[in-house]
Design an enzyme around this catalytic site. Structure first.
Site, PDB file in Angstrom:
ATOM      1  N   PRO A  69     111.220  19.573 -10.362  1.00 27.14           N
ATOM      2  CA  PRO A  69     110.218  19.608 -11.442  1.00 27.14           C
ATOM      3  C   PRO A  69     110.815  19.073 -12.744  1.00 27.14           C
ATOM      4  CG  PRO A  69     110.937  21.846 -10.865  1.00 27.14           C
ATOM      5  CD  PRO A  69     111.593  20.921  -9.889  1.00 27.14           C
ATOM      6  N   ASP A  70     109.954  18.496 -13.577  1.00 26.22           N
ATOM      7  CA  ASP A  70     110.452  18.094 -14.897  1.00 26.22           C
ATOM      8  C   ASP A  70     110.354  19.312 -15.814  1.00 26.22           C
ATOM      9  OD1 ASP A  70     107.466  16.216 -15.972  1.00 26.22           O
ATOM     10  OD2 ASP A  70     107.856  18.372 -15.741  1.00 26.22           O
ATOM     11  N   PHE A  71     110.443  19.103 -17.101  1.00 24.14           N
ATOM     12  CA  PHE A  71     110.485  20.257 -18.009  1.00 24.14           C
ATOM     13  C   PHE A  71     109.127  20.552 -18.636  1.00 24.14           C
ATOM     14  CE2 PHE A  71     114.972  21.120 -18.024  1.00 24.14           C
ATOM     15  CZ  PHE A  71     115.524  19.916 -17.590  1.00 24.14           C
ATOM     16  N   ARG A  72     108.428  19.454 -19.066  1.00 17.63           N
ATOM     17  CA  ARG A  72     107.271  19.712 -19.943  1.00 17.63           C
ATOM     18  C   ARG A  72     105.905  19.376 -19.339  1.00 17.63           C
ATOM     19  NH1 ARG A  72     111.678  18.233 -22.661  1.00 17.63           N
ATOM     20  NH2 ARG A  72     112.392  19.613 -24.347  1.00 17.63           N
ATOM     21  N   ASN A 143     119.103  13.653 -17.147  1.00 16.43           N
ATOM     22  CA  ASN A 143     118.972  14.550 -16.002  1.00 16.43           C
ATOM     23  C   ASN A 143     120.309  15.176 -15.623  1.00 16.43           C
ATOM     24  OD1 ASN A 143     116.351  13.781 -16.077  1.00 16.43           O
ATOM     25  ND2 ASN A 143     116.519  12.266 -14.463  1.00 16.43           N
ATOM     26  N   ASP A 145     120.480  16.824 -12.625  1.00 15.25           N
ATOM     27  CA  ASP A 145     120.433  17.064 -11.171  1.00 15.25           C
ATOM     28  C   ASP A 145     121.470  16.235 -10.419  1.00 15.25           C
ATOM     29  OD1 ASP A 145     117.343  15.285 -11.466  1.00 15.25           O
ATOM     30  OD2 ASP A 145     119.299  14.432 -10.974  1.00 15.25           O
ATOM     31  N   HIS A 164     123.168  14.744 -21.027  1.00 16.09           N
ATOM     32  CA  HIS A 164     123.047  16.209 -21.136  1.00 16.09           C
ATOM     33  C   HIS A 164     123.959  16.923 -20.148  1.00 16.09           C
ATOM     34  CE1 HIS A 164     118.863  15.658 -23.198  1.00 16.09           C
ATOM     35  NE2 HIS A 164     119.881  15.274 -23.935  1.00 16.09           N
TER      36      HIS A 164
HETATM   37  N1  APR Z   1     105.362   9.526 -13.061  1.00 16.61           N
HETATM   38  C1  APR Z   1     105.278   9.223 -14.389  1.00 16.61           C
HETATM   39  N2  APR Z   1     105.682  10.068 -15.365  1.00 16.61           N
HETATM   40  C2  APR Z   1     106.160  11.265 -14.968  1.00 16.61           C
HETATM   41  C3  APR Z   1     106.271  11.650 -13.613  1.00 16.61           C
HETATM   42  C4  APR Z   1     105.842  10.713 -12.642  1.00 16.61           C
HETATM   43  N3  APR Z   1     105.928  10.994 -11.334  1.00 16.61           N
HETATM   44  N4  APR Z   1     106.794  12.921 -13.568  1.00 16.61           N
HETATM   45  C5  APR Z   1     106.992  13.298 -14.840  1.00 16.61           C
HETATM   46  N5  APR Z   1     106.615  12.319 -15.669  1.00 16.61           N
HETATM   47  C6  APR Z   1     106.695  12.287 -17.130  1.00 16.61           C
HETATM   48  C7  APR Z   1     106.075  13.482 -17.779  1.00 16.61           C
HETATM   49  O1  APR Z   1     104.689  13.264 -17.962  1.00 16.61           O
HETATM   50  C8  APR Z   1     106.830  13.536 -19.091  1.00 16.61           C
HETATM   51  O2  APR Z   1     106.273  12.660 -20.050  1.00 16.61           O
HETATM   52  O3  APR Z   1     108.074  12.349 -17.464  1.00 16.61           O
HETATM   53  C9  APR Z   1     108.222  13.019 -18.700  1.00 16.61           C
HETATM   54  C10 APR Z   1     109.214  14.139 -18.495  1.00 16.61           C
HETATM   55  O4  APR Z   1     109.375  14.771 -19.746  1.00 16.61           O
HETATM   56  P1  APR Z   1     110.202  16.136 -19.849  1.00 16.61           P
HETATM   57  O5  APR Z   1     109.726  17.083 -18.837  1.00 16.61           O
HETATM   58  O6  APR Z   1     110.188  16.533 -21.297  1.00 16.61           O
HETATM   59  O7  APR Z   1     111.674  15.727 -19.411  1.00 16.61           O
HETATM   60  P2  APR Z   1     112.734  14.945 -20.275  1.00 16.61           P
HETATM   61  O8  APR Z   1     112.107  13.928 -21.159  1.00 16.61           O
HETATM   62  O9  APR Z   1     113.787  14.469 -19.353  1.00 16.61           O
HETATM   63  O10 APR Z   1     113.334  16.142 -21.162  1.00 16.61           O
HETATM   64  C11 APR Z   1     114.419  15.855 -21.993  1.00 16.61           C
HETATM   65  O11 APR Z   1     114.588  18.183 -22.558  1.00 16.61           O
HETATM   66  O12 APR Z   1     114.757  20.435 -22.170  1.00 16.61           O
HETATM   67  C12 APR Z   1     115.466  19.291 -22.361  1.00 16.61           C
HETATM   68  O13 APR Z   1     117.650  18.996 -21.590  1.00 16.61           O
HETATM   69  C13 APR Z   1     116.327  18.957 -21.176  1.00 16.61           C
HETATM   70  O14 APR Z   1     117.074  16.755 -20.508  1.00 16.61           O
HETATM   71  C14 APR Z   1     115.928  17.530 -20.827  1.00 16.61           C
HETATM   72  C15 APR Z   1     115.291  17.045 -22.109  1.00 16.61           C
END
Ligand code: APR
Ligand code: ZN
Length: 312
Positions: A69-72, A143, A145, A164
């Site tokens: 899973p992503d974060f937000r 990332n 992971d 990170h």
């Molecule tokens: N296709 C297109 N976009 C996607 C997909 C997908 N399959 N999956 C996720 N996303 C997009 C989301 O819509 C979002 O805009 O990727 C982005 C992920 O954003 P975050 O969840 O905020 O992750 P990230 O940008 O890596 O966060 C940065 O925040 O909490 C800290 O240290 C943590 O490294 C992390 C940092």
């Protein structure tokens, strides 16, 4: 299919050698009609060798296709699923003060984040292909992971900046001794907080917590971004500094391609003339670029060859 681009292509680039940089007028920003790019123009820049120093910025969105899973992302993102840890607010799980007060939530989450069995996906292999073709200047990933460093993805450590940090190593929070990541993993998997065998202090994986200094290698950006002649930004919300601001560190004449579900960061509030936004699924967007590059077959061979190798 991803909604491709925001800018119509006013220029036909087919068959003509693309100047390294767009005409000054086009590079001056201010939304002049000329010089607006489409995804096929980015493919042309790579395919003709006009761009040979590609920097990639990656976020958690490139790992969601691997099942992490992503974060937000609302609902599915990690920050929407931390209720069980009764945190004061979601990001506390990556804050040192909270960690020193109660490391348990972080280690419980770490089990989810450091996947033993997730595999790199087509995005990791695309970046590998850029490297194999001598086009990747550096990959900056947020990332933790570790999928970029997995042998199957085959991106050499020299080309990788884990901005990170990662689980590859860990440090005692008391005596600062460094330990290999796998030394603490058995404890974490058993749901225990790993303690330093020397001083019994809590041993924390070398993940960069909010407020902690960035790893030394992050400062390679001072050289890499001014040198880059193409910037690809994949699967990130561009919410976290200082990583997010890197996207503004390339010269204004350098094309920037964002492939993401939403239009984020300066692409939303201060776009440049040479920006290209492919809004939608990042796998679809990357596959479209691979197709336009004529690399589909090579990519499939690479995935076939490497996919069995995934190992930490
Ligand atoms: N296709 C297109 N976009 C996607 C997909 C997908 N399959 N999956 C996720 N996303 C997009 C989301 O819509 C979002 O805009 O990727 C982005 C992920 O954003 P975050 O969840 O905020 O992750 P990230 O940008 O890596 O966060 C940065 O925040 O909490 C800290 O240290 C943590 O490294 C992390 C940092
Ligand atoms: Zn110690």
């Amino acid at each position: 299919m991803a909604h491709v681009c925001r800018f119509p292509v006013p220029l036909s680039v087919a068959g003509r050698r693309w100047p390294m940089f767009l005409p000054a007028a086009a590079g001056s920003g201010g939304g002049s009609e000329k010089g607006k790019l489409l995804l096929q123009d980015v493919a042309e820049l790579i395919g003709t060798g006009a761009c040979r120093r590609v920097v990639v910025m990656a976020g958690a969105g490139i790992s969601t296709p691997s099942g992490i899973p992503d974060f937000r992302s609302p609902g599915s993102g990690l920050y929407s699923n931390l209720q069980q840890y009764s945190l004061p607010y979601p990001e506390a799980i990556f804050e040192l003060t909270f960690f020193c007060h109660n490391p348990k939530p972080f280690f419980a989450l770490a089990k989810e984040l450091r996947p033993g069995n997730c595999r790199p996906n087509v995005i990791h292999y695309f970046i590998r292909l850029l490297h194999d073709k001598g086009l990747l200047l550096r990959l900056y990933t947020q990332n933790i992971d570790g999928l970029e460093r997995v042998s199957a993805a085959g991106i050499p450590a020299s080309k990788l900046v884990e901005a990170h940090g990662s689980f590859a190593s860990a440090t005692c929070t008391v005596c600062q001794r460094s330990w290999p990541g796998e030394d603490i993993w058995a404890e974490v998997k058993e749901g225990r907080v790993p303690l330093c065998p020397v001083c019994t202090g809590v041993v924390k994986p070398d993940i960069v917590f909010f407020g902690e200094p960035m790893p030394q290698r992050f400062f390679l950006h001072v050289v890499d971004f001014p040198m880059a002649d193409l910037l690809l930004i994949l699967g990130t919300s561009l919410e976290v500094e200082p990583f997010a601001s890197l996207c503004e560190a390339v010269r204004h004449s350098v094309p920037r391609l964002l492939i993401n579900r939403e239009v984020v960061g300066p692409f939303a509030w201060r776009p440049r003339v040479q920006d290209v936004v492919v809004q939608g699924d990042v796998v679809e967007g990357v596959q479209r670029l691979v197709e336009l590059l004529g690399w589909t077959e090579e990519m499939q061979d690479l995935i076939q060859r490497e996919a069995g190798k995934a190992s930490f």
